[in-house]
Design a protein around this motif. Structure first.
Motif, PDB file in Angstrom:
ATOM      1  N   MET A   1       0.848  -1.184   0.000  1.00  0.00           N
ATOM      2  CA  MET A   1       0.000   0.000   0.000  1.00  0.00           C
ATOM      3  C   MET A   1       0.889   1.241   0.000  1.00  0.00           C
ATOM      4  SD  MET A   1      -2.480   1.192   3.117  1.00  0.00           S
ATOM      5  CE  MET A   1      -3.063   2.855   3.177  1.00  0.00           C
ATOM      6  N   ARG A   2       0.661   2.133  -0.964  1.00  0.00           N
ATOM      7  CA  ARG A   2       1.389   3.400  -0.990  1.00  0.00           C
ATOM      8  C   ARG A   2       0.875   4.244   0.170  1.00  0.00           C
ATOM      9  NH1 ARG A   2       4.100   7.166  -4.069  1.00  0.00           N
ATOM     10  NH2 ARG A   2       4.236   5.889  -5.918  1.00  0.00           N
ATOM     11  N   PRO A   3       1.773   4.817   0.955  1.00  0.00           N
ATOM     12  CA  PRO A   3       1.320   5.679   2.047  1.00  0.00           C
ATOM     13  C   PRO A   3       0.520   6.868   1.522  1.00  0.00           C
ATOM     14  CG  PRO A   3       3.668   5.183   2.256  1.00  0.00           C
ATOM     15  CD  PRO A   3       3.227   4.695   0.919  1.00  0.00           C
ATOM     16  N   VAL A   4      -0.463   7.263   2.298  1.00  0.00           N
ATOM     17  CA  VAL A   4      -1.300   8.427   2.001  1.00  0.00           C
ATOM     18  C   VAL A   4      -1.189   9.366   3.192  1.00  0.00           C
ATOM     19  CG1 VAL A   4      -3.684   9.193   1.649  1.00  0.00           C
ATOM     20  CG2 VAL A   4      -2.901   7.078   0.594  1.00  0.00           C
ATOM     21  N   VAL A   5      -1.040  10.669   2.905  1.00  0.00           N
ATOM     22  CA  VAL A   5      -0.998  11.667   3.971  1.00  0.00           C
ATOM     23  C   VAL A   5      -2.029  12.747   3.652  1.00  0.00           C
ATOM     24  CG1 VAL A   5       0.362  13.471   5.107  1.00  0.00           C
ATOM     25  CG2 VAL A   5       1.407  11.262   4.581  1.00  0.00           C
ATOM     26  N   PHE A   6      -2.919  12.970   4.603  1.00  0.00           N
ATOM     27  CA  PHE A   6      -3.876  14.078   4.532  1.00  0.00           C
ATOM     28  C   PHE A   6      -3.217  15.216   5.301  1.00  0.00           C
ATOM     29  CE2 PHE A   6      -6.134  10.021   4.661  1.00  0.00           C
ATOM     30  CZ  PHE A   6      -6.635  10.027   3.371  1.00  0.00           C
ATOM     31  N   LEU A   7      -3.097  16.360   4.646  1.00  0.00           N
ATOM     32  CA  LEU A   7      -2.203  17.395   5.121  1.00  0.00           C
ATOM     33  C   LEU A   7      -2.877  18.756   5.096  1.00  0.00           C
ATOM     34  CD1 LEU A   7       0.876  18.203   5.595  1.00  0.00           C
ATOM     35  CD2 LEU A   7       0.979  18.464   3.117  1.00  0.00           C
ATOM     36  N   ASP A   8      -2.536  19.575   6.083  1.00  0.00           N
ATOM     37  CA  ASP A   8      -2.947  20.978   6.061  1.00  0.00           C
ATOM     38  C   ASP A   8      -1.966  21.787   6.903  1.00  0.00           C
ATOM     39  OD1 ASP A   8      -5.146  22.881   5.150  1.00  0.00           O
ATOM     40  OD2 ASP A   8      -4.981  23.363   7.273  1.00  0.00           O
ATOM     41  N   THR A   9      -1.832  23.061   6.536  1.00  0.00           N
ATOM     42  CA  THR A   9      -0.998  23.981   7.301  1.00  0.00           C
ATOM     43  C   THR A   9      -1.765  25.267   7.565  1.00  0.00           C
ATOM     44  OG1 THR A   9      -0.045  25.045   5.342  1.00  0.00           O
ATOM     45  CG2 THR A   9       1.139  23.135   6.233  1.00  0.00           C
ATOM     46  N   GLU A  10      -1.402  25.934   8.618  1.00  0.00           N
ATOM     47  CA  GLU A  10      -1.804  27.312   8.861  1.00  0.00           C
ATOM     48  C   GLU A  10      -0.511  28.113   8.799  1.00  0.00           C
ATOM     49  OE1 GLU A  10      -4.986  28.156   8.871  1.00  0.00           O
ATOM     50  OE2 GLU A  10      -5.470  26.026   8.747  1.00  0.00           O
ATOM     51  N   THR A  11      -0.555  29.288   8.169  1.00  0.00           N
ATOM     52  CA  THR A  11       0.677  29.975   7.812  1.00  0.00           C
ATOM     53  C   THR A  11       0.696  31.437   8.270  1.00  0.00           C
ATOM     54  OG1 THR A  11      -0.175  30.610   5.642  1.00  0.00           O
ATOM     55  CG2 THR A  11       0.974  28.485   5.799  1.00  0.00           C
ATOM     56  N   THR A  12       1.889  32.003   8.232  1.00  0.00           N
ATOM     57  CA  THR A  12       2.103  33.380   8.665  1.00  0.00           C
ATOM     58  C   THR A  12       1.717  34.404   7.608  1.00  0.00           C
ATOM     59  OG1 THR A  12       4.385  33.331   7.855  1.00  0.00           O
ATOM     60  CG2 THR A  12       4.009  32.747  10.185  1.00  0.00           C
ATOM     61  N   ARG A  13       1.611  33.967   6.383  1.00  0.00           N
ATOM     62  CA  ARG A  13       1.273  34.844   5.253  1.00  0.00           C
ATOM     63  C   ARG A  13       0.521  34.000   4.227  1.00  0.00           C
ATOM     64  NH1 ARG A  13       4.743  39.321   4.821  1.00  0.00           N
ATOM     65  NH2 ARG A  13       4.309  39.411   2.605  1.00  0.00           N
ATOM     66  N   LYS A  14       0.008  34.670   3.194  1.00  0.00           N
ATOM     67  CA  LYS A  14      -0.650  33.952   2.099  1.00  0.00           C
ATOM     68  C   LYS A  14       0.221  33.906   0.844  1.00  0.00           C
ATOM     69  CE  LYS A  14      -4.882  35.957   3.580  1.00  0.00           C
ATOM     70  NZ  LYS A  14      -6.015  36.745   3.201  1.00  0.00           N
ATOM     71  N   ASP A  15       1.280  34.709   0.810  1.00  0.00           N
ATOM     72  CA  ASP A  15       2.115  34.767  -0.386  1.00  0.00           C
ATOM     73  C   ASP A  15       3.272  33.772  -0.285  1.00  0.00           C
ATOM     74  OD1 ASP A  15       3.944  35.937   1.355  1.00  0.00           O
ATOM     75  OD2 ASP A  15       3.741  37.937   0.515  1.00  0.00           O
TER      76      ASP A  15
END
Length: 191
Positions: A1-15
């Motif tokens: 099985m190929r690993p799957v990662v569900f990912l999200d970040t919160e960031t200091t800027r949008k650019d």
């Protein structure tokens, strides 16, 4: 099985100069499923150049442990270097899914690069909302204009306002949405 990662970040800027201050990963592989939330030490965030609006979206001043928020079970406060190693380990050889995952993988690539690591995830991150658009087209259902409406049209409840724009709240949303789409695909193949 190929690993799957569900990912999200919160960031200091949008650019392009953004830095992740919160990273959530849910990794599934042959050994099962694991969750990790990383908060990056404020000393590594270049907060003097942060965008106040971007910080407000994710609730930085309300939720970051160094601003007085509790560090919940399963979460870690790390230096940028420690976070880079964890991201590298958790995403290695994995297919990454997210809502606009390029937003997340681009700033994680920069985090890794700053700490002399190279990303090792599959070269094509999958946007779950784009994948869901194909699902809707295949069922001749109306297309929607935003991820939340697309999710609802697919039958998957988006995060609550309290969970939306928290890295783990959004990563869990992507995982639920993925499971729904894959279950539908398997059911259609079995019919």
């Amino acid at each position: 099985m190929r690993p799957v990662v569900f990912l999200d970040t919160e960031t200091t800027r949008k650019d392009r100069d953004r830095r992740p201050w919160e990273i959530a990963m849910i990794r599934r592989d042959e050994s099962g499923e694991q969750e990790l939330t990383i908060f990056i030490d404020t000393a590594d965030l270049d907060l003097d150049n942060a965008d106040p609006e971007a910080l407000a979206v994710g609730g930085f001043h309300r939720r970051h442990p160094q601003c007085g928020a509790p560090l919940n079970p399963g979460a870690r406060l790390c230096s940028g270097a420690e976070a880079a190693v964890l991201v590298w380990q958790w995403t290695k050889k994995a297919r990454v899914y997210g809502v606009v995952p390029s937003f997340d993988t681009e700033c994680l690539d920069e985090l890794l690069h700053r700490h002399e690591l190279e990303w090792g995830w599959h070269f094509q991150p999958w946007d779950i909302a784009v994948l869901a658009t194909g699902y809707l087209l295949g069922r001749q259902l109306p297309l929607q204009r935003c991820a939340e409406a697309t999710s609802l049209q697919c039958g998957v409840t988006p995060p609550t306002p309290e969970q939306r724009h928290t890295a783990m709240g959004d990563a869990r949303w992507v995982a639920r949405w993925y499971d729904h789409l894959m279950a539908s695909q398997l059911a259609a193949a079995a019919a």
